[in-house]
Design a protein around this motif. Structure first.
Motif, PDB file in Angstrom:
ATOM      1  N   PHE A   1       0.836  -1.199   0.000  1.00  0.00           N
ATOM      2  CA  PHE A   1       0.000   0.000   0.000  1.00  0.00           C
ATOM      3  C   PHE A   1       0.873   1.253   0.000  1.00  0.00           C
ATOM      4  N   THR A   2       1.883   1.278   0.847  1.00  0.00           N
ATOM      5  CA  THR A   2       2.772   2.438   0.949  1.00  0.00           C
ATOM      6  C   THR A   2       3.556   2.639  -0.337  1.00  0.00           C
ATOM      7  N   THR A   3       4.038   1.541  -0.919  1.00  0.00           N
ATOM      8  CA  THR A   3       4.780   1.633  -2.177  1.00  0.00           C
ATOM      9  C   THR A   3       3.900   2.164  -3.295  1.00  0.00           C
ATOM     10  N   ALA A   4       2.660   1.691  -3.345  1.00  0.00           N
ATOM     11  CA  ALA A   4       1.756   2.062  -4.438  1.00  0.00           C
ATOM     12  C   ALA A   4       1.245   3.491  -4.320  1.00  0.00           C
ATOM     13  N   THR A   5       0.864   3.917  -3.117  1.00  0.00           N
ATOM     14  CA  THR A   5       0.204   5.220  -2.952  1.00  0.00           C
ATOM     15  C   THR A   5       1.116   6.320  -2.444  1.00  0.00           C
ATOM     16  N   GLY A   6       2.268   5.932  -1.886  1.00  0.00           N
ATOM     17  CA  GLY A   6       3.159   6.932  -1.313  1.00  0.00           C
ATOM     18  C   GLY A   6       2.808   7.294   0.111  1.00  0.00           C
ATOM     19  N   LEU A   7       1.757   6.673   0.658  1.00  0.00           N
ATOM     20  CA  LEU A   7       1.323   6.940   2.026  1.00  0.00           C
ATOM     21  C   LEU A   7       1.080   5.626   2.758  1.00  0.00           C
ATOM     22  N   ALA A   8       1.394   5.601   4.043  1.00  0.00           N
ATOM     23  CA  ALA A   8       1.030   4.445   4.862  1.00  0.00           C
ATOM     24  C   ALA A   8      -0.494   4.382   4.947  1.00  0.00           C
ATOM     25  N   PRO A   9      -1.071   3.205   5.140  1.00  0.00           N
ATOM     26  CA  PRO A   9      -2.543   3.079   5.166  1.00  0.00           C
ATOM     27  C   PRO A   9      -3.222   4.043   6.133  1.00  0.00           C
ATOM     28  N   ILE A  10      -2.711   4.193   7.356  1.00  0.00           N
ATOM     29  CA  ILE A  10      -3.363   5.075   8.324  1.00  0.00           C
ATOM     30  C   ILE A  10      -3.282   6.532   7.886  1.00  0.00           C
ATOM     31  N   ALA A  11      -2.145   6.924   7.256  1.00  0.00           N
ATOM     32  CA  ALA A  11      -2.013   8.295   6.766  1.00  0.00           C
ATOM     33  C   ALA A  11      -2.979   8.539   5.614  1.00  0.00           C
ATOM     34  N   TYR A  12      -3.168   7.530   4.784  1.00  0.00           N
ATOM     35  CA  TYR A  12      -4.116   7.631   3.669  1.00  0.00           C
ATOM     36  C   TYR A  12      -5.540   7.818   4.196  1.00  0.00           C
ATOM     37  N   VAL A  13      -5.894   7.041   5.212  1.00  0.00           N
ATOM     38  CA  VAL A  13      -7.214   7.171   5.832  1.00  0.00           C
ATOM     39  C   VAL A  13      -7.398   8.581   6.387  1.00  0.00           C
ATOM     40  N   GLN A  14      -6.378   9.080   7.060  1.00  0.00           N
ATOM     41  CA  GLN A  14      -6.465  10.422   7.630  1.00  0.00           C
ATOM     42  C   GLN A  14      -6.691  11.480   6.563  1.00  0.00           C
ATOM     43  N   ARG A  15      -6.016  11.338   5.422  1.00  0.00           N
ATOM     44  CA  ARG A  15      -6.192  12.307   4.355  1.00  0.00           C
ATOM     45  C   ARG A  15      -7.611  12.260   3.794  1.00  0.00           C
ATOM     46  N   LEU A  16      -8.185  11.079   3.657  1.00  0.00           N
ATOM     47  CA  LEU A  16      -9.561  10.961   3.177  1.00  0.00           C
ATOM     48  C   LEU A  16     -10.532  11.586   4.185  1.00  0.00           C
ATOM     49  N   ARG A  17     -10.305  11.334   5.447  1.00  0.00           N
ATOM     50  CA  ARG A  17     -11.187  11.892   6.481  1.00  0.00           C
ATOM     51  C   ARG A  17     -11.113  13.415   6.517  1.00  0.00           C
ATOM     52  N   ILE A  18      -9.906  13.951   6.424  1.00  0.00           N
ATOM     53  CA  ILE A  18      -9.756  15.408   6.447  1.00  0.00           C
ATOM     54  C   ILE A  18     -10.377  16.030   5.203  1.00  0.00           C
ATOM     55  N   GLU A  19     -10.260  15.368   4.075  1.00  0.00           N
ATOM     56  CA  GLU A  19     -10.865  15.884   2.848  1.00  0.00           C
ATOM     57  C   GLU A  19     -12.381  15.938   2.981  1.00  0.00           C
ATOM     58  N   ASP A  20     -12.970  14.915   3.588  1.00  0.00           N
ATOM     59  CA  ASP A  20     -14.411  14.914   3.804  1.00  0.00           C
ATOM     60  C   ASP A  20     -14.802  16.008   4.799  1.00  0.00           C
ATOM     61  N   ALA A  21     -13.985  16.196   5.825  1.00  0.00           N
ATOM     62  CA  ALA A  21     -14.249  17.245   6.807  1.00  0.00           C
ATOM     63  C   ALA A  21     -14.207  18.629   6.145  1.00  0.00           C
ATOM     64  N   LYS A  22     -13.275  18.828   5.223  1.00  0.00           N
ATOM     65  CA  LYS A  22     -13.190  20.105   4.505  1.00  0.00           C
ATOM     66  C   LYS A  22     -14.480  20.386   3.758  1.00  0.00           C
ATOM     67  N   ARG A  23     -15.001  19.385   3.057  1.00  0.00           N
ATOM     68  CA  ARG A  23     -16.245  19.580   2.303  1.00  0.00           C
ATOM     69  C   ARG A  23     -17.396  19.918   3.248  1.00  0.00           C
ATOM     70  N   ARG A  24     -17.458  19.260   4.412  1.00  0.00           N
ATOM     71  CA  ARG A  24     -18.538  19.527   5.363  1.00  0.00           C
ATOM     72  C   ARG A  24     -18.416  20.935   5.957  1.00  0.00           C
ATOM     73  N   LEU A  25     -17.181  21.384   6.187  1.00  0.00           N
ATOM     74  CA  LEU A  25     -16.985  22.748   6.690  1.00  0.00           C
ATOM     75  C   LEU A  25     -17.383  23.784   5.644  1.00  0.00           C
ATOM     76  N   GLU A  26     -17.155  23.462   4.391  1.00  0.00           N
ATOM     77  CA  GLU A  26     -17.475  24.389   3.309  1.00  0.00           C
ATOM     78  C   GLU A  26     -18.973  24.475   3.046  1.00  0.00           C
ATOM     79  N   ARG A  27     -19.671  23.356   3.204  1.00  0.00           N
ATOM     80  CA  ARG A  27     -21.040  23.272   2.683  1.00  0.00           C
ATOM     81  C   ARG A  27     -22.126  23.115   3.731  1.00  0.00           C
ATOM     82  N   THR A  28     -21.748  22.964   5.000  1.00  0.00           N
ATOM     83  CA  THR A  28     -22.756  22.804   6.049  1.00  0.00           C
ATOM     84  C   THR A  28     -22.430  23.736   7.214  1.00  0.00           C
TER      85      THR A  28
END
Length: 343
Positions: free
Chosen positions: A270-297
């Motif tokens: 996973f780290t080799t393919a994406t450049g991020l460890a799995p937990i870091a990848y999860v964190q980035r997805l969660r923060i991205e979703d949080a950004k959209r919620r802050l922008e739109r709600t």
């Protein structure tokens, strides 16, 4: 000062000479905006003289159609300009085929000669693609629109690019100036005014045009998109599942179970393919979703924390600021869609 020995290009007009380069790939909004800001009436001195003599230059005099189809008048040919103080390459539009190297050999040669004569070379956004062809940025730092960063790095691997930075000043004499995404040409113009005229004048121009320095950098503007063109089908499948299940408890453990790979093997691939460890990848997805919620709600940061998968709001706030450079409240203030524009 770099360029102080340059011959005046238009003796009838005083001031430090700026060559604003027009080429068919240029974006009209950036070129015209720079021209207007650097010609701001507020910059006139006590003798009513402008500090800059800015000309639109190109390969030949006359009308040229820019990338958007809008024509603009080239005031001076590069063939008649043996020296200048400052060259500015505006944003260029990259087509689907990407940047075509060696398309403008005359411009590249001219840029090299201007630099050798002491000119400061500046680029707005993607204008660095042309400047980088000179080789003058090899081994040096620069910035470019974050949407073009991957392509730029592939074409010019010798240039260290920082897409999260607004403005990068490089070179032995600080003669290489690059600005980042889109409207950060505002920062470049204000920087040049502050450098050559004074901070007070830069402040007055900012006030006149309602310009703002992007002091928080460009990280808050960058949207995370996980790398998926790596060719590892097992990891691509895990990424696809994770895109809709990142907020659940222990998503990394669930991914590993679903993959049927050994934990160590999965994490390594996973780290080799994406450049991020799995937990870091999860964190980035969660923060991205949080950004959209802050922008739109109008949901509170605590509620958003819970919805994206964090039970500890304090941890969420720390992670959000570390990732975006802004606290959730500051991010909402900066990016929330105005009520009148919400559907």
């Amino acid at each position: 000062m770099p360029g102080s020995s340059a011959l005046p290009a238009s003796p009838a007009r005083p001031g430090r000479h700026i060559a604003l380069l027009a080429l068919p790939d240029a974006v009209v909004s950036t070129l015209a905006g720079i021209y207007d800001v650097m010609n701001a009436p507020v910059l006139l001195n006590a003798q009513n003289l402008p500090p800059f003599n800015i000309e639109i230059v190109g390969e030949s005099v006359g009308p040229i159609e820019l990338a958007s189809g809008v024509p603009i008048q080239v005031q001076r040919s590069i063939d008649t300009l043996d020296a200048t103080d400052i060259v500015i390459v505006p944003s260029v539009l990259l087509r689907e085929s990407g940047w075509e190297k060696d398309r403008y050999p005359r411009l590249v040669d001219w840029l090299q000669r201007m630099h050798a004569g002491g000119a400061v070379l500046c680029s707005a956004c993607s204008g660095i693609f042309l400047l980088a062809e000179t080789g003058l940025f090899d081994g040096k730092d620069a910035t470019v629109h974050f949407g073009y960063a991957q392509e730029f790095a592939a074409i010019y691997p010798a240039v260290t690019v920082h897409p999260e930075r607004v403005l990068v000043i490089s070179g032995q004499h600080e003669e290489l100036v690059t600005s980042g995404a889109s409207m950060t040409w505002h920062d470049m113009a204000l920087y040049l005014i502050a450098r050559y005229v004074g901070a007070t004048d830069a402040h007055e121009v900012a006030r006149m045009f309602a310009l703002q320095w992007h002091q928080d950098g460009l990280t808050p503007y960058i949207t995370f998109k996980g790398k998926s063109d790596h060719g590892d089908a097992e990891i691509q499948s895990a990424q696809h599942w994770l895109s809709t299940h990142f907020s659940m408890a222990n998503p990394v453990e669930e991914m590993i179970k679903r993959s049927k790979l050994a934990e160590r093997t999965f994490k390594r691939r996973f780290t080799t393919a994406t450049g991020l460890a799995p937990i870091a990848y999860v964190q980035r997805l969660r923060i991205e979703d949080a950004k959209r919620r802050l922008e739109r709600t109008d949901a509170s940061a605590d509620e958003i924390s819970w919805r994206v998968g964090y039970e500890d709001p304090a941890f969420f706030r720390r992670l959000f600021k570390r990732t975006t450079g802004l606290a959730p409240g500051a991010y909402r203030k900066r990016f929330q869609i105005p009520e009148f524009a919400r559907s």
